[in-house]
Design a protein around this motif. Structure first.
Motif, PDB file in Angstrom:
ATOM      1  N   LEU A  72      43.186 -20.887  48.182  1.00 28.37           N
ATOM      2  CA  LEU A  72      42.029 -20.315  47.482  1.00 28.37           C
ATOM      3  C   LEU A  72      42.500 -19.402  46.353  1.00 28.37           C
ATOM      4  N   ALA A  73      43.704 -18.823  46.545  1.00 27.00           N
ATOM      5  CA  ALA A  73      44.245 -17.941  45.493  1.00 27.00           C
ATOM      6  C   ALA A  73      44.979 -18.735  44.417  1.00 27.00           C
ATOM      7  N   GLY A  74      44.995 -20.067  44.534  1.00 28.10           N
ATOM      8  CA  GLY A  74      45.536 -20.884  43.436  1.00 28.10           C
ATOM      9  C   GLY A  74      46.775 -21.699  43.754  1.00 28.10           C
ATOM     10  N   ALA A  75      47.388 -21.527  44.941  1.00 28.03           N
ATOM     11  CA  ALA A  75      48.608 -22.294  45.240  1.00 28.03           C
ATOM     12  C   ALA A  75      48.252 -23.756  45.507  1.00 28.03           C
ATOM     13  N   SER A  76      49.138 -24.676  45.084  1.00 22.81           N
ATOM     14  CA  SER A  76      48.858 -26.092  45.344  1.00 22.81           C
ATOM     15  C   SER A  76      49.488 -26.499  46.682  1.00 22.81           C
ATOM     16  N   TYR A  77      49.054 -27.652  47.187  1.00 20.04           N
ATOM     17  CA  TYR A  77      49.594 -28.179  48.454  1.00 20.04           C
ATOM     18  C   TYR A  77      51.109 -28.296  48.364  1.00 20.04           C
ATOM     19  N   MET A  78      51.609 -28.843  47.248  1.00 23.17           N
ATOM     20  CA  MET A  78      53.045 -29.080  47.117  1.00 23.17           C
ATOM     21  C   MET A  78      53.833 -27.774  46.920  1.00 23.17           C
TER      22      MET A  78
ATOM     23  N   LYS B  96      56.387 -37.934  45.669  1.00 25.30           N
ATOM     24  CA  LYS B  96      57.422 -37.241  44.900  1.00 25.30           C
ATOM     25  C   LYS B  96      57.865 -35.992  45.662  1.00 25.30           C
ATOM     26  N   GLY B  97      59.151 -35.835  45.893  1.00 23.85           N
ATOM     27  CA  GLY B  97      59.646 -34.671  46.633  1.00 23.85           C
ATOM     28  C   GLY B  97      59.612 -34.880  48.140  1.00 23.85           C
ATOM     29  N   VAL B  98      59.131 -36.024  48.599  1.00 23.01           N
ATOM     30  CA  VAL B  98      59.156 -36.325  50.044  1.00 23.01           C
ATOM     31  C   VAL B  98      59.984 -37.610  50.182  1.00 23.01           C
ATOM     32  N   PHE B  99      59.386 -38.758  50.444  1.00 24.53           N
ATOM     33  CA  PHE B  99      60.154 -40.015  50.495  1.00 24.53           C
ATOM     34  C   PHE B  99      59.839 -40.852  49.261  1.00 24.53           C
ATOM     35  N   ASP B 100      60.907 -41.213  48.508  1.00 23.20           N
ATOM     36  CA  ASP B 100      60.692 -42.035  47.319  1.00 23.20           C
ATOM     37  C   ASP B 100      60.457 -43.492  47.727  1.00 23.20           C
ATOM     38  N   LEU B 101      60.269 -44.333  46.717  1.00 26.18           N
ATOM     39  CA  LEU B 101      59.897 -45.723  46.995  1.00 26.18           C
ATOM     40  C   LEU B 101      60.982 -46.464  47.781  1.00 26.18           C
ATOM     41  N   ASP B 102      62.261 -46.185  47.448  1.00 28.73           N
ATOM     42  CA  ASP B 102      63.331 -46.930  48.133  1.00 28.73           C
ATOM     43  C   ASP B 102      63.447 -46.540  49.602  1.00 28.73           C
TER      44      ASP B 102
ATOM     45  N   PHE C 151      50.612 -46.588  55.806  1.00 32.86           N
ATOM     46  CA  PHE C 151      51.317 -45.386  55.320  1.00 32.86           C
ATOM     47  C   PHE C 151      50.559 -44.596  54.258  1.00 32.86           C
ATOM     48  N   HIS C 152      51.061 -43.365  53.995  1.00 35.58           N
ATOM     49  CA  HIS C 152      50.488 -42.464  52.991  1.00 35.58           C
ATOM     50  C   HIS C 152      51.073 -42.824  51.625  1.00 35.58           C
ATOM     51  N   GLY C 153      50.220 -43.109  50.652  1.00 38.12           N
ATOM     52  CA  GLY C 153      50.770 -43.441  49.340  1.00 38.12           C
ATOM     53  C   GLY C 153      49.891 -43.032  48.176  1.00 38.12           C
ATOM     54  N   ASP C 154      50.555 -42.795  47.050  1.00 37.77           N
ATOM     55  CA  ASP C 154      49.870 -42.495  45.773  1.00 37.77           C
ATOM     56  C   ASP C 154      48.852 -41.364  45.946  1.00 37.77           C
ATOM     57  N   GLU C 155      49.248 -40.315  46.691  1.00 35.84           N
ATOM     58  CA  GLU C 155      48.293 -39.223  46.923  1.00 35.84           C
ATOM     59  C   GLU C 155      48.315 -38.198  45.794  1.00 35.84           C
ATOM     60  N   LEU C 156      49.493 -37.588  45.565  1.00 33.37           N
ATOM     61  CA  LEU C 156      49.553 -36.501  44.594  1.00 33.37           C
ATOM     62  C   LEU C 156      50.154 -36.959  43.263  1.00 33.37           C
ATOM     63  N   HIS C 157      50.970 -38.010  43.325  1.00 29.52           N
ATOM     64  CA  HIS C 157      51.584 -38.573  42.114  1.00 29.52           C
ATOM     65  C   HIS C 157      51.515 -40.094  42.184  1.00 29.52           C
ATOM     66  N   PRO C 158      51.424 -40.759  41.030  1.00 28.30           N
ATOM     67  CA  PRO C 158      51.485 -42.230  41.055  1.00 28.30           C
ATOM     68  C   PRO C 158      52.899 -42.655  41.445  1.00 28.30           C
TER      69      PRO C 158
ATOM     70  N   HIS D  58      45.050 -42.635  51.280  1.00 28.29           N
ATOM     71  CA  HIS D  58      44.937 -41.703  50.150  1.00 28.29           C
ATOM     72  C   HIS D  58      44.623 -42.443  48.852  1.00 28.29           C
ATOM     73  N   LEU D  59      45.656 -42.819  48.088  1.00 24.22           N
ATOM     74  CA  LEU D  59      45.478 -43.633  46.876  1.00 24.22           C
ATOM     75  C   LEU D  59      44.700 -42.919  45.765  1.00 24.22           C
ATOM     76  N   GLU D  60      44.700 -41.584  45.780  1.00 23.01           N
ATOM     77  CA  GLU D  60      44.030 -40.868  44.687  1.00 23.01           C
ATOM     78  C   GLU D  60      44.677 -41.222  43.341  1.00 23.01           C
ATOM     79  N   GLU D  61      46.007 -41.486  43.345  1.00 24.01           N
ATOM     80  CA  GLU D  61      46.746 -41.721  42.098  1.00 24.01           C
ATOM     81  C   GLU D  61      47.188 -43.176  41.955  1.00 24.01           C
ATOM     82  N   VAL D  62      46.488 -44.087  42.613  1.00 24.43           N
ATOM     83  CA  VAL D  62      46.883 -45.502  42.564  1.00 24.43           C
ATOM     84  C   VAL D  62      46.733 -46.051  41.132  1.00 24.43           C
ATOM     85  N   SER D  63      47.608 -46.994  40.773  1.00 27.06           N
ATOM     86  CA  SER D  63      47.527 -47.617  39.439  1.00 27.06           C
ATOM     87  C   SER D  63      46.540 -48.782  39.465  1.00 27.06           C
TER      88      SER D  63
END
Ligand SMILES: N=CN[C@@H](CCC(=O)O)C(=O)O
Ligand SMILES: [Zn+2]
Length: 410
Positions: free
Chosen positions: A104-110, A235-241, A259-266, A283-288
């Motif tokens: 609420l004070a502005g910090a992001s999930y990541m 990004k910053g957790v498990f990459d595609l490979d 699985f969890h994908g394309d949530e915070l970054h494409p 999730h898929l908020e950032e899906v292409s």
């Protein structure tokens, strides 16, 4: 028909089948117009499966010689298939209310995650908790989900990250599977985050070389039946490979990919899921655009999670575009310490208001399509003969604008 049956639901004003022709999932047009019977009755047999469904007078004649363990007069009421929650993280210890204040004070999930909080905070507390403590809180959460109408729930591990605690969580889930009156699809999510002290590659190696062989052994000995494998592909957790390696290894031991994908970054997670034959991606908020086309072709369900976008103030997943392009859209609560929602009715409501789904689409996404996302739409997600008698009776004469009204039974 004579003989003793378990249950008769009599004379419902509306009996919402959702679908009635053995469909495994519904797409846009099918979701817009659900199968509904008016003034209908339903019989569940001793084995817990639906034996008959149809107009009240037809069922009355058909079962005139039968006895029922229980009869429920549904006059003026509406009967639905039990709701299916396609994505939850319900086994954990330690609340994260302090992080809500930080957000609420502005910090992001990541930002919170990278500073060692978020999933890491929950991992610390879950590692310390006993199996009994975890089971008791989990049981209570499942009861609250069931009270809100969920009868089949996907339940993930993922707050252990080491083999010992992942197994502790999975044992807790297995125990609930055996002892509780609610359906569970269990998911190994040992790649929910990279544990402190390891790189993502080291964590992936540990999962592939140690965790998955143990799950295979427990499956062969009949001690544990895990259904799905999950990775937080971010990004910053498990990459595609790393994600590909872990999911493929899980598939090789018979787990469904979910699985969890394309949530915070494409991340091109949707494209990867289609390539690997995933049953579902969440999730898929950032899906292409290409990712949407790929999962539509691959018949990989998109599990959309309206509570996450709401809680984290993310952009909304593009539900309308997915529906228009023929994606199988399902819903989940994403119940976790960061999104504390037990209620699929609330999730459906958010999907309508924030993701612009219609009421019928939201109900189909929370029943037959959510069951498909778990590979269980043969037995769950609609009111059809031969399916499990998981039902919700609501004290209202209709559920919304149901569209197609069928007057005959199946
Ligand atoms: N995004 C990854 N996992 C969860 C959050 C888990 C947590 O924050 O504890 C999710 O689906 O939203
Ligand atoms: Zn999740």
């Amino acid at each position: 028909m004579a003989g003793e049956q378990r249950l008769l639901l009599e004379n419902a004003r509306q009996l919402v089948l959702v679908c009635g022709r053995g469909e495994k999932y519904l797409l846009q047009a099918g979701m817009a117009s659900l199968a509904v019977l008016q003034n209908a009755s339903l019989v569940v047999g001793q084995d817990g499966y639906i034996k008959a469904v149809g107009p009240a007078d037809v069922i009355r004649n058909q079962f005139s010689g039968a006895t029922f363990e229980r009869k429920i007069d549904c006059t003026g009421k509406c009967v639905l298939p039990g709701l299916v929650d396609a994505h939850t993280h319900p086994v954990w210890a330690g609340d994260r209310v302090h992080e809500f204040a930080m957000k609420l004070a502005g910090a992001s999930y990541m930002e919170i995650h990278q500073a060692g909080g978020g999933i890491h905070f929950t991992v610390e507390h879950t590692r310390k908790a006993t199996e009994e403590e975890l089971f008791n809180t989990f049981k209570h959460r499942l009861e609250r989900m069931r009270r809100a109408g969920s009868t089949l729930v996907e339940c993930k591990s993922g707050y252990g990250l080491n083999l010992e605690t992942e197994l502790k969580m999975l044992r807790v889930i297995e125990r609930a599977k055996q002892s509780m009156d609610i359906g569970i699809s269990s998911t190994y999510c040992g790649a929910h985050s990279v544990p402190k002290g390891k790189t993502a590659t080291e964590a992936a190696d540990d999962i592939i070389n140690n965790h998955l062989p143990k799950l295979k052994e427990l499956k062969l000995s009949g001690e544990m039946h895990v259904n799905n494998i999950d990775v937080f592909c971010e990004k910053g957790v498990f990459d595609l490979d790393s994600t590909r390696r872990i999911l493929q290894a899980g598939k090789d031991i018979g787990l469904q990919i979910n699985f969890h994908g394309d949530e915070l970054h494409p991340m091109k997670s949707a494209e990867l899921g289609a390539e690997l034959g995933a049953q579902a991606i969440s999730h898929l908020e950032e899906v292409s655009d290409e990712g949407i086309a790929a999962i539509a072709r691959a018949k990989c369900a998109a599990v959309l999670l309206p509570t996450t976008a709401y809680m984290l103030r993310l952009k909304q997943p593009q539900a309308r575009k997915m529906l228009n392009e023929g994606v199988i859209v399902a819903l989940g609560s994403d119940f976790n310490p960061n999104a504390y929602c037990f209620s699929m009715p609330m999730v459906m409501h958010l999907a309508c208001v924030n993701m612009k789904m219609s009421m019928n689409e939201a109900l189909a996404a929370a029943t037959i399509n959510a069951a498909y996302a778990l590979g269980k739409s043969d037995t769950h997600g609609s009111i059809e003969i031969g399916k499990q008698g998981d039902l919700v009776i609501i004290n209202s004469s209709r559920t919304g604008q149901m569209g197609a009204v069928t007057d005959s039974g199946q």
